[in-house]
Design a protein around this motif. Structure first.
Motif: not given
Lengths: 262, 161
Positions: A122-141
């Motif tokens: 779902a995350v990769l298929g939506s191109g979602a953004v994973v937000v962490t305590t340090n940064r924002q990471i694009a699903a593709d990365d």
């Protein structure tokens, strides 16, 4: 299980502090990590349970209508509360069983990156953004291969931001004993094109099927990918199915997802 | 050794635990509430299902420390204090919803969680909800029938098989 200490912080700040200790590991809902501890596949000196951290739970609407889900939100709450993104709610409603869905969390699932888990698709298929305590990471990365992500040791997933597509569907061919995906395909159609993410199939973990994306971006119909297939090389081969079988299933489940997308 | 305290079946409960103590171990070994069963110990069979803050969970796959301050309900908390069975328990008895009885505590707790959210489920919804509860006597048919009966639905047309 080997012995360990357990912390149950109430705030993200305290959780980060606790994770700074030697050999400390974060515990999400525990539906994967606790069985792994029992099998002695993991032996942390200290577990930092995130279940008491209220600030990483819940669902909200973010910028541009994105559906934002707190990392500590359990699958049952996503199933009930992600109505703005029906394909995502439906995916959450089919993970494990009801009791597992009351404990397991989206952040825990993504951090673990099981090659057969549903949420990575779902995350990769939506191109979602994973937000962490340090940064924002694009699903593709974010996903780096089986059980591997770009997360660092003391980094916690606080939120996952999903752009809501025009239509989408997740089709899972369930392995009936584990209820994990033997193959699962997430298809999402956005104004800018179609994304197709596949879980359960590749030895490298979740991946995008770019040929299908290109074909579907021109013509969003099952017929547009008729005859398109992947090679079985590099696909998981085990007692449940060969690599060739999984490759075949990917094409079948992709067509079904396109037909079911709404 | 750290201490944990929670409310179990409406009563305060506390005890010493290790970090690795599972909720099911705390219930069975520290509180002597042996109605909750440990079947597979791998979160597959569902014999250990209890409610934590009103939600069904597998108590073999949750640490006791994580239930700090929680409201826990086990099978012992279902009947009335005078021994009158909970309607789901009574329905299991009336409709022969158990054979050896090992899975029954988990089945009853899962059924209670289902009926709380969905008071009149269809047969398909009951079967779907029991996905994580395994009965080795293969008694599913009467278990499903008992749960439908407990929900107040007419089960007289469902044959006993």
């Amino acid at each position: 299980m080997y012995a360990f200490e357990i912390d149950r912080p109430a705030t993200l700040a305290d959780a980060l502090k606790a994770l700074g200790a030697e050999e400390a590991q974060a515990l999400g809902g525990g539906q994967t990590l606790i069985p792994a501890l029992k099998a002695r596949l993991a032996s942390p000196a200290r577990l930092v349970a995130l279940s008491g951290v209220a600030e990483i739970k819940g669902i909200r609407t973010g910028e541009n209508g994105a559906l934002c889900i707190g990392g500590g939100t359990c699958h049952a709450d996503v199933a009930a509360g992600a109505g703005a993104y029906p394909a995502l709610a439906a995916l959450a409603a089919r993970i494990g069983d009801p009791a597992v869905r009351n404990r397991g969390t989206i952040g825990g699932s993504l951090a673990n990156n099981d090659p057969s888990a549903c949420y990575p698709a779902a995350v990769l298929g939506s191109g979602a953004v994973v937000v962490t305590t340090n940064r924002q990471i694009a699903a593709d990365d974010f996903f780096e291969g089986m059980f591997t992500t770009t997360l660092e040791d003391s980094e916690i997933i606080t939120e996952v931001r999903f752009p809501v597509p025009e239509v989408a569907s997740y089709q899972k061919f369930e392995q009936p004993a584990s209820r994990f995906a033997l193959v699962g395909v997430f298809v999402a159609k956005y104004a800018g094109g179609v994304r197709v993410a596949v879980t359960g199939a590749s030895e490298e973990g979740v991946f995008r099927w770019s040929e299908a994306e290109a074909a579907l971006s021109g013509d969003f119909s099952p017929g547009a990918i008729e005859g398109l297939r992947l090679s079985g090389a590099g696909m998981i081969s085990d007692l449940h199915g060969s690599g060739d079988y999984r490759a075949h299933l990917v094409a079948v489940m992709t067509r079904r997802a396109v037909a079911a997308a709404r | 050794m750290p201490e944990v305290s929670m409310t179990v079946n409406g009563k305060p409960a506390k005890g010493q635990i290790e970090g690795r103590t599972l909720l099911v171990e705390f219930l069975r070994e520290s509180l002597s509430l042996t109605g909750t069963h440990m079947g597979c110990d791998t979160s597959q069979c569902g014999a250990c299902v209890v409610h934590v803050n009103g939600r069904a969970v597998k108590s073999c796959t949750m640490f006791a420390a994580e239930a700090e301050g929680a409201e826990v309900t086990t099978i012992e908390g279902m009947a009335e204090p005078d021994g009158t069975l909970h309607p789901i328990q009574a329905a299991f008895q009336d409709h022969h919803g158990l054979q050896c009885g090992f899975c029954t505590p988990g089945m009853v707790m899962s059924a209670a969680a289902l009926l709380k959210d969905n008071p009149t489920p269809t047969e398909a919804e009951v079967r779907d909800y029991l996905e994580g509860n395994i009965c080795r006597c293969t008694g599913y048919h009467n278990i499903v029938k008992a749960i439908l009966a407990a929900s107040g639905q007419d089960v007289s047309r469902i044959a006993a098989e």
